[in-house]
Scaffold this motif. Structure first.
Motif, PDB file in Angstrom:
ATOM      1  N   ASN A   1       0.833  -1.341  -0.039  1.00  0.00           N
ATOM      2  CA  ASN A   1      -0.096   0.051   0.073  1.00  0.00           C
ATOM      3  C   ASN A   1       1.033   1.230  -0.021  1.00  0.00           C
ATOM      4  OD1 ASN A   1      -1.905  -1.998   0.399  1.00  0.00           O
ATOM      5  ND2 ASN A   1      -2.740  -1.276   2.255  1.00  0.00           N
ATOM      6  N   VAL A   2       2.066   1.301   0.543  1.00  0.00           N
ATOM      7  CA  VAL A   2       2.907   2.396   0.896  1.00  0.00           C
ATOM      8  C   VAL A   2       3.937   2.190  -0.260  1.00  0.00           C
ATOM      9  CG1 VAL A   2       4.078   4.061   2.417  1.00  0.00           C
ATOM     10  CG2 VAL A   2       1.853   2.614   3.230  1.00  0.00           C
TER      11      VAL A   2
ATOM     12  N   SER B   1       3.282   2.040  -3.911  1.00  0.00           N
ATOM     13  CA  SER B   1       2.833   3.467  -4.478  1.00  0.00           C
ATOM     14  C   SER B   1       3.871   4.483  -4.793  1.00  0.00           C
ATOM     15  CB  SER B   1       1.678   3.826  -3.436  1.00  0.00           C
ATOM     16  OG  SER B   1       0.479   3.291  -3.182  1.00  0.00           O
TER      17      SER B   1
ATOM     18  N   PHE C   1      -3.747   8.996  -5.472  1.00  0.00           N
ATOM     19  CA  PHE C   1      -3.675   7.663  -4.572  1.00  0.00           C
ATOM     20  C   PHE C   1      -4.867   7.300  -3.889  1.00  0.00           C
ATOM     21  CE2 PHE C   1       0.277  10.310  -4.669  1.00  0.00           C
ATOM     22  CZ  PHE C   1       1.548   9.332  -4.580  1.00  0.00           C
TER      23      PHE C   1
ATOM     24  N   SER D   1      -7.160   6.160  -1.155  1.00  0.00           N
ATOM     25  CA  SER D   1      -6.769   6.202   0.184  1.00  0.00           C
ATOM     26  C   SER D   1      -8.035   5.887   0.745  1.00  0.00           C
ATOM     27  CB  SER D   1      -6.351   7.661   0.589  1.00  0.00           C
ATOM     28  OG  SER D   1      -5.883   7.568   2.062  1.00  0.00           O
TER      29      SER D   1
ATOM     30  N   SER E   1      -1.449   1.973   7.251  1.00  0.00           N
ATOM     31  CA  SER E   1      -1.006   2.071   5.752  1.00  0.00           C
ATOM     32  C   SER E   1      -1.503   3.461   5.100  1.00  0.00           C
ATOM     33  CB  SER E   1      -0.922   0.789   5.155  1.00  0.00           C
ATOM     34  OG  SER E   1      -2.476   0.692   4.702  1.00  0.00           O
ATOM     35  N   LYS E   2      -2.760   3.586   5.448  1.00  0.00           N
ATOM     36  CA  LYS E   2      -3.488   4.465   4.490  1.00  0.00           C
ATOM     37  C   LYS E   2      -3.062   5.975   5.281  1.00  0.00           C
ATOM     38  CE  LYS E   2      -5.474   2.157   1.536  1.00  0.00           C
ATOM     39  NZ  LYS E   2      -5.014   2.392  -0.119  1.00  0.00           N
TER      40      LYS E   2
ATOM     41  N   LEU F   1      -0.006   6.530   3.507  1.00  0.00           N
ATOM     42  CA  LEU F   1      -0.072   6.814   2.171  1.00  0.00           C
ATOM     43  C   LEU F   1      -0.551   8.272   2.134  1.00  0.00           C
ATOM     44  CD1 LEU F   1      -0.259   5.637  -0.632  1.00  0.00           C
ATOM     45  CD2 LEU F   1      -2.640   5.458  -0.477  1.00  0.00           C
TER      46      LEU F   1
END
Length: 253
Positions: free
Chosen positions: A117-118, A121, A144, A146, A173-174, A177
């Motif tokens: 996720n991170v 990206s 992104f 999210s 993780s979000k 992000l």
């Protein structure tokens, strides 16, 4: 093959769920879009592209490419293919992601979630930056995907619908992000990039392996999540560049 007049959009994790529905929304909306479905599994990506190509009322065009956001060689190879086939990219949607619903949280679950996720990206963004700089349809867009569950403001507010201890690894993780998105906004904004976070909301996809359970929790249909992300791609939310944009408006960080 895309025409010079089309905007080239790459969506990672585009063969299913919100990524697929975002692509579908764009190609049904206008002939101005050529969407590349990024998929870890080549056969699944090709099948999804064929399905979209056969959709009634399709206006845009669609193709697929293999990309595993956790594999540096796969990411770099995908960037080389897009460079060879199109010579540019106009929109990048970092959509690929995974979740864990285990409780309590574990380090074993957290590592792959952060990697996908991170780190994934960041990896994809850096690999495709030069192609975005060559965009034929300024400004280039970087999105992104999210979640409001990554909002620390919401997470700390007992009255928020997003308050609670569940899915700690995914939510962390979000949150990371969101910071990554803000850093790219600060870095690339002066170059003319438009950088956003897009929150599709809770959607009844196969993301957790049980779409019906998500639907019972009030999850929206996948096409609704795709519509929310596509609205950012189409420029309908440009007044709030550099923010996370959801169905209810701007999500607090």
């Amino acid at each position: 093959m895309a025409s010079p007049n089309q905007k080239i959009v790459l969506i990672t994790g585009g063969n299913q769920g919100v990524g697929y529905e975002t692509a579908k929304n764009l190609v049904l909306f206008s002939q101005d879009y050529h969407v590349i479905l990024g998929s870890r599994d080549v056969s699944k990506g090709e099948a999804a592209a064929k399905e979209l190509q056969a959709t009634d009322g399709i206006k845009g065009t669609v193709s697929s490419t293999q990309i595993d956001v956790t594999d540096d060689q796969s990411v770099d190879a995908a960037a080389l293919r897009v460079a060879s086939e199109y010579g540019r990219l106009d929109v990048l949607v970092n959509n690929a992601g995974i979740v864990s619903t285990a409780s309590p949280p574990t380090r074993e679950a957290l590592r792959p979630i952060l990697e996908t996720n991170v780190v994934g990206s960041l990896s994809v963004t850096e690999a495709f930056l030069d192609l975005l700089r060559k965009s034929a349809h300024k400004p280039p867009r970087l999105v992104f995907v999210s979640s409001s569950t990554g909002s620390i403001t919401h997470a700390a507010d007992r009255d928020s619908p997003y308050y609670g201890p569940g899915a700690a690894e995914y939510r962390a993780s979000k949150a990371a992000l969101n910071m990554l998105m803000v850093m790219y906004h600060a870095r690339l904004g002066p170059e003319g990039f438009l950088v956003f976070g897009a929150d599709p909301g809770l959607c009844a996809t196969g993301f957790t392996g049980d779409p019906e359970a998500l639907r019972r929790r009030g999850g929206a249909e996948p096409w609704q999540g795709g519509e929310r992300v596509a609205s950012v791609v189409k420029g309908e939310r440009d007044d709030n560049v550099g923010r996370v944009l959801g169905v209810y408006g701007v999500s607090p960080f």
